[in-house]
Enzyme design. Sequence first.
Site, PDB file in Angstrom:
ATOM      1  N   SER A   1       6.348   6.494  -1.442  1.00 18.49           N
ATOM      2  CA  SER A   1       5.824   5.424  -2.190  1.00 18.49           C
ATOM      3  C   SER A   1       5.257   5.640  -3.368  1.00 18.49           C
ATOM      4  O   SER A   1       4.545   6.495  -3.484  1.00 18.49           O
ATOM      5  CB  SER A   1       4.680   5.026  -0.836  1.00 18.49           C
ATOM      6  OG  SER A   1       5.077   4.719   0.190  1.00 18.49           O
TER       7      SER A   1
ATOM      8  N   ARG B   1      -5.906   7.656   1.067  1.00 16.23           N
ATOM      9  CA  ARG B   1      -5.251   8.640   0.060  1.00 16.23           C
ATOM     10  C   ARG B   1      -6.276   9.393  -0.800  1.00 16.23           C
ATOM     11  O   ARG B   1      -6.011   9.510  -1.888  1.00 16.23           O
ATOM     12  CB  ARG B   1      -4.337   7.540  -0.909  1.00 16.23           C
ATOM     13  CG  ARG B   1      -3.210   7.067  -0.195  1.00 16.23           C
ATOM     14  CD  ARG B   1      -2.293   7.973   0.819  1.00 16.23           C
ATOM     15  NE  ARG B   1      -1.273   7.339   1.392  1.00 16.23           N
ATOM     16  CZ  ARG B   1      -1.167   7.017   2.724  1.00 16.23           C
ATOM     17  NH1 ARG B   1      -2.286   7.327   3.291  1.00 16.23           N
ATOM     18  NH2 ARG B   1      -0.307   6.225   3.214  1.00 16.23           N
TER      19      ARG B   1
ATOM     20  N   GLU C   1       0.546   6.247  -6.328  1.00 12.30           N
ATOM     21  CA  GLU C   1       0.244   7.221  -5.360  1.00 12.30           C
ATOM     22  C   GLU C   1       1.016   8.523  -5.591  1.00 12.30           C
ATOM     23  O   GLU C   1       0.305   9.329  -5.223  1.00 12.30           O
ATOM     24  CB  GLU C   1       0.680   6.619  -4.000  1.00 12.30           C
ATOM     25  CG  GLU C   1       0.586   7.356  -2.871  1.00 12.30           C
ATOM     26  CD  GLU C   1       1.010   6.802  -1.696  1.00 12.30           C
ATOM     27  OE1 GLU C   1       1.340   7.545  -0.933  1.00 12.30           O
ATOM     28  OE2 GLU C   1       0.588   5.576  -1.446  1.00 12.30           O
TER      29      GLU C   1
END
Length: 304
Positions: A229, A178, A299
């Site tokens: 998410s 990420r 996230e």
Amino acid sequence: MAWFETLDKKVADYLPDLKYAADEPMAKHTSFRIGGAAKRMAFPQTAEQIVILSGFLQELGVEPLVIGNGTNLIVSDEGLDTVVINMAGEFASTEKSGEAELTATAGISLARLALFAWQEGLTGLEFAHGIPGSLGGAICMNAGAYGGEMKDVLREVTVLYPDGIRTLSAQELDLSYRHSVFSDHPEAIVLRAKIALQHGEKDAIKARMDELMEKRRASQPLELPSAGSTFKRPTGYYAGPLIEGCGLKGCRIGGAEVSTKHAGFVVNVGGATCSDVLALIEKVQKTVYDAHGVMLEPEVKIVR
């Protein structure tokens, strides 16, 4: 004269073909269906329009927000006093540029890109089929799922920086979980990318795409608005089981709820505000930290 009035005049004079809107609700352009109005929103169709518009914004000292499908954003209820450059829809194309290579612009959805690869008999993008974001956003956060990530397929990326356009190799992108080089350089605008794939059997590619999509439908709350998410995977753990283990499934603040289907998702069950979502995220973080000593990191990107 306010900055947006000056910009309006520049756009009218020099970018008459640019699709451009005033006081555009961000709730219409985020998968969470949350967010107040952006002072201005531009929908560029070409890289040239993006370059010219970015030049105007630099002159005015305005830092734009660049979005694709808005699938990873939680936007302030008060709206945004800036220009949102919306790449999705208008700036979205792909072509086969080599024997097993695709070149695509930043606004194309990953689903559409994966379908194009399948139609060309190219394998390597099956993991991306169900990811709802656009290519540009996926590159910036090194999106991935089911064992695949953008790091596996990127060959090079063309980027607009304040001082000009540069092409970065995959090695220069600093891709990890990420994260990319753009995580620390929000002023950079991804324009297009080259994707390196392999030849494969079309039936096998389609079967794998269908299999992964069915897994998503079975395990994720796709029927409700969300930003995917909500939390990154903490080292040594998975966010969903930690949250579920704290009895937080179904926990609700206003219209925001910890999904009863997958605790790693905060969903909009109706009328959720940014304030609702942020309060619920904070509650989840505190509860999990108190129980396990693990601080969950969002996230999703929070824009205020």
